[in-house]
Design a protein around this motif. Structure first.
Motif, PDB file in Angstrom:
ATOM      1  N   ILE A  65      29.418 -48.961-107.837  1.00  0.00           N
ATOM      2  CA  ILE A  65      30.036 -49.309-106.547  1.00  0.00           C
ATOM      3  C   ILE A  65      30.767 -50.640-106.658  1.00  0.00           C
ATOM      4  N   ALA A  66      30.136 -51.619-107.288  1.00  0.00           N
ATOM      5  CA  ALA A  66      30.762 -52.941-107.425  1.00  0.00           C
ATOM      6  C   ALA A  66      32.086 -52.851-108.166  1.00  0.00           C
ATOM      7  N   ARG A  67      32.150 -51.983-109.175  1.00  0.00           N
ATOM      8  CA  ARG A  67      33.402 -51.831-109.929  1.00  0.00           C
ATOM      9  C   ARG A  67      34.513 -51.235-109.077  1.00  0.00           C
ATOM     10  N   ALA A  68      34.153 -50.510-108.041  1.00  0.00           N
ATOM     11  CA  ALA A  68      35.153 -49.851-107.194  1.00  0.00           C
ATOM     12  C   ALA A  68      35.686 -50.749-106.083  1.00  0.00           C
ATOM     13  N   ILE A  69      35.141 -51.926-105.929  1.00  0.00           N
ATOM     14  CA  ILE A  69      35.501 -52.814-104.821  1.00  0.00           C
ATOM     15  C   ILE A  69      36.442 -53.911-105.319  1.00  0.00           C
ATOM     16  N   GLN A  70      37.534 -54.096-104.572  1.00  0.00           N
ATOM     17  CA  GLN A  70      38.559 -55.065-104.953  1.00  0.00           C
ATOM     18  C   GLN A  70      39.027 -55.844-103.726  1.00  0.00           C
ATOM     19  N   PRO A  71      39.505 -57.078-103.924  1.00  0.00           N
ATOM     20  CA  PRO A  71      40.094 -57.820-102.804  1.00  0.00           C
ATOM     21  C   PRO A  71      41.192 -57.012-102.134  1.00  0.00           C
ATOM     22  N   GLY A  72      41.300 -57.177-100.831  1.00  0.00           N
ATOM     23  CA  GLY A  72      42.263 -56.421-100.028  1.00  0.00           C
ATOM     24  C   GLY A  72      41.636 -55.211 -99.345  1.00  0.00           C
ATOM     25  N   MET A  73      40.440 -54.780 -99.799  1.00  0.00           N
ATOM     26  CA  MET A  73      39.754 -53.664 -99.167  1.00  0.00           C
ATOM     27  C   MET A  73      39.150 -54.099 -97.841  1.00  0.00           C
ATOM     28  N   VAL A  74      39.116 -53.170 -96.891  1.00  0.00           N
ATOM     29  CA  VAL A  74      38.398 -53.366 -95.637  1.00  0.00           C
ATOM     30  C   VAL A  74      36.947 -52.943 -95.863  1.00  0.00           C
ATOM     31  N   GLU A  75      36.013 -53.647 -95.238  1.00  0.00           N
ATOM     32  CA  GLU A  75      34.593 -53.372 -95.477  1.00  0.00           C
ATOM     33  C   GLU A  75      34.243 -51.898 -95.229  1.00  0.00           C
ATOM     34  N   GLU A  76      34.775 -51.314 -94.176  1.00  0.00           N
ATOM     35  CA  GLU A  76      34.457 -49.917 -93.875  1.00  0.00           C
ATOM     36  C   GLU A  76      34.900 -48.982 -94.994  1.00  0.00           C
ATOM     37  N   ASP A  77      36.017 -49.291 -95.633  1.00  0.00           N
ATOM     38  CA  ASP A  77      36.483 -48.469 -96.764  1.00  0.00           C
ATOM     39  C   ASP A  77      35.552 -48.632 -97.975  1.00  0.00           C
ATOM     40  N   ALA A  78      35.017 -49.830 -98.153  1.00  0.00           N
ATOM     41  CA  ALA A  78      34.088 -50.061 -99.258  1.00  0.00           C
ATOM     42  C   ALA A  78      32.794 -49.272 -99.048  1.00  0.00           C
ATOM     43  N   VAL A  79      32.347 -49.181 -97.803  1.00  0.00           N
ATOM     44  CA  VAL A  79      31.150 -48.386 -97.510  1.00  0.00           C
ATOM     45  C   VAL A  79      31.391 -46.919 -97.865  1.00  0.00           C
ATOM     46  N   GLU A  80      32.557 -46.411 -97.507  1.00  0.00           N
ATOM     47  CA  GLU A  80      32.871 -45.008 -97.837  1.00  0.00           C
ATOM     48  C   GLU A  80      32.993 -44.827 -99.353  1.00  0.00           C
ATOM     49  N   ARG A  81      33.541 -45.816-100.046  1.00  0.00           N
ATOM     50  CA  ARG A  81      33.608 -45.742-101.503  1.00  0.00           C
ATOM     51  C   ARG A  81      32.202 -45.696-102.103  1.00  0.00           C
ATOM     52  N   ALA A  82      31.298 -46.477-101.530  1.00  0.00           N
ATOM     53  CA  ALA A  82      29.915 -46.460-102.006  1.00  0.00           C
ATOM     54  C   ALA A  82      29.277 -45.093-101.795  1.00  0.00           C
ATOM     55  N   ARG A  83      29.538 -44.492-100.658  1.00  0.00           N
ATOM     56  CA  ARG A  83      28.998 -43.144-100.398  1.00  0.00           C
ATOM     57  C   ARG A  83      29.548 -42.134-101.402  1.00  0.00           C
TER      58      ARG A  83
END
Length: 231
Positions: A37-55
């Motif tokens: 999950i951490a590898r999929a998160i980058q600056p510019g992302m909105v928190e809600e999109d990061a949650v969906e990426r984690a799912r």
């Protein structure tokens, strides 16, 4: 049977599917998922999109979210207790901090884990992230060396957090894990356990906050002996 022994027996009950191997497998997959999950998160992302990426990562790994929501928190939301809702629409900046908190189920067994990551070169944010993990291991080693109760472990954690320049959020006081669902067996916290907690039964949570309220850092993992932390 002493009252203390009876309390411990009651608090550390397990279900019919419990096994050490199953719990360790769930833990291994949880730590692996956090890194993915951490590898999929980058600056510019909105928190809600990061949650969906984690799912999405959990679905791809065939892990089922279980007894609490998938959480990824950015920036100012990292100061909030887990039961507090995030401020919506927070965007991860180039100089920023975020943490991941997941509780996936692998077959019959519960995993639970969290970790903090930073972007950029802010020294305070980097130190907070590092200190959360280091304090976790410091507290865990007191348990290993001295057999302290959960109550004493969290009193020590609070003292050490202050000495490190942070506030410890005691709204995250540690909890049971087991074969799913642990809540059917015990809902009390690790911080209120007046006995030496057993390995493979408890999650130790450390949530540090900047005294000025700008950011926080989180680390949690299963309470285990040293040999399990080489990964």
């Amino acid at each position: 049977m002493t009252t203390l022994h009876s309390d411990r027996q009651q608090a550390e009950r397990v279900g019919p599917a419990f096994s050490d191997d199953g719990m360790l497998a769930a833990r291994h997959l949880t730590r692996l998922a956090i890194r993915e999950i951490a590898r999929a998160i980058q600056p510019g992302m909105v928190e809600e999109d990061a949650v969906e990426r984690a799912r999405e990562v959990l679905r791809r790994m065939d892990l089922q979210p279980t007894w609490h929501p998938v959480r990824v928190r950015f920036g100012r939301n990292t100061t909030k207790a887990m039961r507090q809702a995030s401020v919506p629409g927070v965007v991860l900046q180039e100089e920023d901090i975020f943490f991941i908190d997941i509780a996936p189920r692998h077959a019959a067994w519960e995993g639970d884990g969290g970790a903090t990551f930073t972007f950029g070169s802010d020294p305070l944010q980097a130190r907070c992230a590092r200190d959360a993990q280091e304090l976790f291991h410091d507290v865990r080693r007191q348990w290993t060396a001295f057999g302290w109760s959960g109550v004493r472990l969290y009193a020590y954690a609070q003292q050490r957090a202050r000495e490190m320049g942070w506030e410890l959020n005691l709204d995250l006081p540690g909890h049971r894990v087991a074969d799913f669902p642990h809540a059917a067996l015990h809902t009390g916290s690790l911080a209120s356990a007046d006995f030496r907690p057993s390995a493979m039964r408890w999650i130790l949570e450390i949530h540090l906050r900047d005294p000025q309220g700008r950011f926080g850092a989180f680390f949690e993992d299963m309470l285990l002996e040293e040999r399990h932390y080489a990964e």
